[in-house]
Design a protein around this motif. Structure first.
Motif, PDB file in Angstrom:
ATOM      1  N   VAL A  43       0.893  -1.149   0.000  1.00 34.34           N
ATOM      2  CA  VAL A  43       0.000   0.000   0.000  1.00 34.34           C
ATOM      3  C   VAL A  43       0.932   1.199   0.000  1.00 34.34           C
ATOM      4  CG1 VAL A  43      -1.679   1.315   1.329  1.00 34.34           C
ATOM      5  CG2 VAL A  43      -1.813  -1.181   1.284  1.00 34.34           C
ATOM      6  N   THR A  71      -0.788  15.882   6.045  1.00 36.43           N
ATOM      7  CA  THR A  71      -1.311  14.520   5.959  1.00 36.43           C
ATOM      8  C   THR A  71      -2.451  14.422   4.953  1.00 36.43           C
ATOM      9  OG1 THR A  71      -0.754  14.328   8.300  1.00 36.43           O
ATOM     10  CG2 THR A  71      -2.058  12.569   7.362  1.00 36.43           C
ATOM     11  N   LEU A  81      -8.728   3.416  -0.059  1.00 37.28           N
ATOM     12  CA  LEU A  81      -7.447   3.329   0.653  1.00 37.28           C
ATOM     13  C   LEU A  81      -7.063   4.674   1.265  1.00 37.28           C
ATOM     14  CD1 LEU A  81      -5.238   1.066  -1.637  1.00 37.28           C
ATOM     15  CD2 LEU A  81      -6.050   0.563   0.677  1.00 37.28           C
ATOM     16  N   ARG A  82      -7.317   5.742   0.541  1.00 35.63           N
ATOM     17  CA  ARG A  82      -7.003   7.077   1.054  1.00 35.63           C
ATOM     18  C   ARG A  82      -7.788   7.358   2.325  1.00 35.63           C
ATOM     19  NH1 ARG A  82      -8.584  12.377   1.005  1.00 35.63           N
ATOM     20  NH2 ARG A  82      -6.863  13.873   0.920  1.00 35.63           N
ATOM     21  N   TRP A  84      -8.964   5.195   4.400  1.00 35.46           N
ATOM     22  CA  TRP A  84      -8.461   4.313   5.446  1.00 35.46           C
ATOM     23  C   TRP A  84      -7.164   4.846   6.065  1.00 35.46           C
ATOM     24  CZ3 TRP A  84      -4.040   1.019   4.901  1.00 35.46           C
ATOM     25  CH2 TRP A  84      -3.777   0.290   6.054  1.00 35.46           C
ATOM     26  N   VAL A  85      -6.199   5.300   5.252  1.00 32.92           N
ATOM     27  CA  VAL A  85      -4.937   5.773   5.829  1.00 32.92           C
ATOM     28  C   VAL A  85      -5.100   7.114   6.552  1.00 32.92           C
ATOM     29  CG1 VAL A  85      -3.470   4.485   4.229  1.00 32.92           C
ATOM     30  CG2 VAL A  85      -3.999   6.868   3.749  1.00 32.92           C
ATOM     31  N   PHE A  90      -4.620   4.847  11.344  1.00 31.39           N
ATOM     32  CA  PHE A  90      -3.344   5.009  10.640  1.00 31.39           C
ATOM     33  C   PHE A  90      -2.816   6.420  10.898  1.00 31.39           C
ATOM     34  CE2 PHE A  90      -0.281   4.478   7.169  1.00 31.39           C
ATOM     35  CZ  PHE A  90       0.090   3.148   7.345  1.00 31.39           C
ATOM     36  N   PHE A  91      -2.978   7.379   9.991  1.00 30.02           N
ATOM     37  CA  PHE A  91      -2.427   8.720  10.195  1.00 30.02           C
ATOM     38  C   PHE A  91      -3.263   9.592  11.123  1.00 30.02           C
ATOM     39  CE2 PHE A  91      -0.319   7.999   5.940  1.00 30.02           C
ATOM     40  CZ  PHE A  91       0.951   7.922   6.458  1.00 30.02           C
ATOM     41  N   ARG A 157       5.737   1.288  12.596  1.00 26.62           N
ATOM     42  CA  ARG A 157       4.497   2.041  12.812  1.00 26.62           C
ATOM     43  C   ARG A 157       3.970   1.913  14.233  1.00 26.62           C
ATOM     44  NH1 ARG A 157      -0.605  -0.685  11.485  1.00 26.62           N
ATOM     45  NH2 ARG A 157      -0.189  -2.901  11.213  1.00 26.62           N
ATOM     46  N   MET A 162       0.357   3.152  15.773  1.00 26.74           N
ATOM     47  CA  MET A 162      -0.441   2.653  14.643  1.00 26.74           C
ATOM     48  C   MET A 162      -0.459   1.133  14.750  1.00 26.74           C
ATOM     49  SD  MET A 162       0.460   5.054  11.376  1.00 26.74           S
ATOM     50  CE  MET A 162       2.220   5.224  11.493  1.00 26.74           C
ATOM     51  N   VAL A 173       7.307   0.549   7.880  1.00 21.46           N
ATOM     52  CA  VAL A 173       6.807   1.478   6.868  1.00 21.46           C
ATOM     53  C   VAL A 173       8.007   2.168   6.229  1.00 21.46           C
ATOM     54  CG1 VAL A 173       5.379   3.533   6.442  1.00 21.46           C
ATOM     55  CG2 VAL A 173       4.685   1.874   8.183  1.00 21.46           C
TER      56      VAL A 173
END
Length: 184
Positions: A43, A71, A81-82, A84-85, A90-91, A157, A162, A173
């Motif tokens: 990813v 971010t 996916l965007r 989700w991160v 995640f972020f 992470r 995370m 990562v």
């Protein structure tokens, strides 16, 4: 009194020689990340919003790189996916809109010859020591404007809280930055 005034004028006129700043060109610079998914694929994403500066101390022959990454500026192959991160696992972009990197004072020669750049990365409000490898380039240390600093590194992470999807995602990562320097 005249000698004191002369000494102050001399110090002020010498100050610009001690430190010179370059900006990170926000249009031509980028930051990227990738993380292994199910040990089969990656990813990955690219951040379009990167800004910062490089402070050069000519007297000490060192430089400090500071970079801020927005971010929310991440671009990925899919909107799902965007989302989700950017989510809390995640972020967590809502609470932590900026990723910050600041190097320790780094020898100027390393900026042209390459080597390891130590510093601190702040991600999700947590600051951890990191080391990025800087690729060598052909830029003279006297004139770094127009140069590209390419840094690569890896973080865990879980050091940044995370911990979601640990069965599906690697803890490691990969991070990279291509920073184009320009005069302010």
């Amino acid at each position: 009194m005249r000698h004191l005034f002369a000494a102050i004028v001399l110090l002020l006129s010498a100050a610009p020689l001690a430190a010179a700043d370059l900006r990170i060109d926000p249009v031509r610079s980028r930051a990227e990340f990738s993380v292994r998914l199910l040990w089969v694929s990656n990813v990955s994403g690219a951040f379009e919003g990167i800004r910062g500066d490089v402070s050069i101390d000519h007297a000490a022959q060192t430089a400090v790189v500071r970079a801020d990454i927005d971010t929310e500026s991440i671009r990925m192959e899919s909107a799902r996916l965007r989302r989700w991160v950017l989510a809390p696992e995640f972020f967590d972009a809502v609470h932590y809109p900026t990723i910050h990197f600041e190097s320790l004072p780094t020898p100027l020669m390393l900026l042209t010859h390459g080597g390891d750049v130590a510093g601190k990365l702040t991600l999700r409000g947590i600051t951890q020591p990191v080391t990025f490898h800087l690729q060598g380039n052909r830029c003279p240390t006297e004139s770094l404007a127009g140069c590209i600093l390419q840094l690569q590194g890896m973080i865990d992470r879980t050091d940044f809280e995370m911990r979601g999807r640990r069965g599906a995602l690697s803890d490691r990562v990969n991070l990279g930055m291509a920073i184009v320097l320009e005069a302010p």
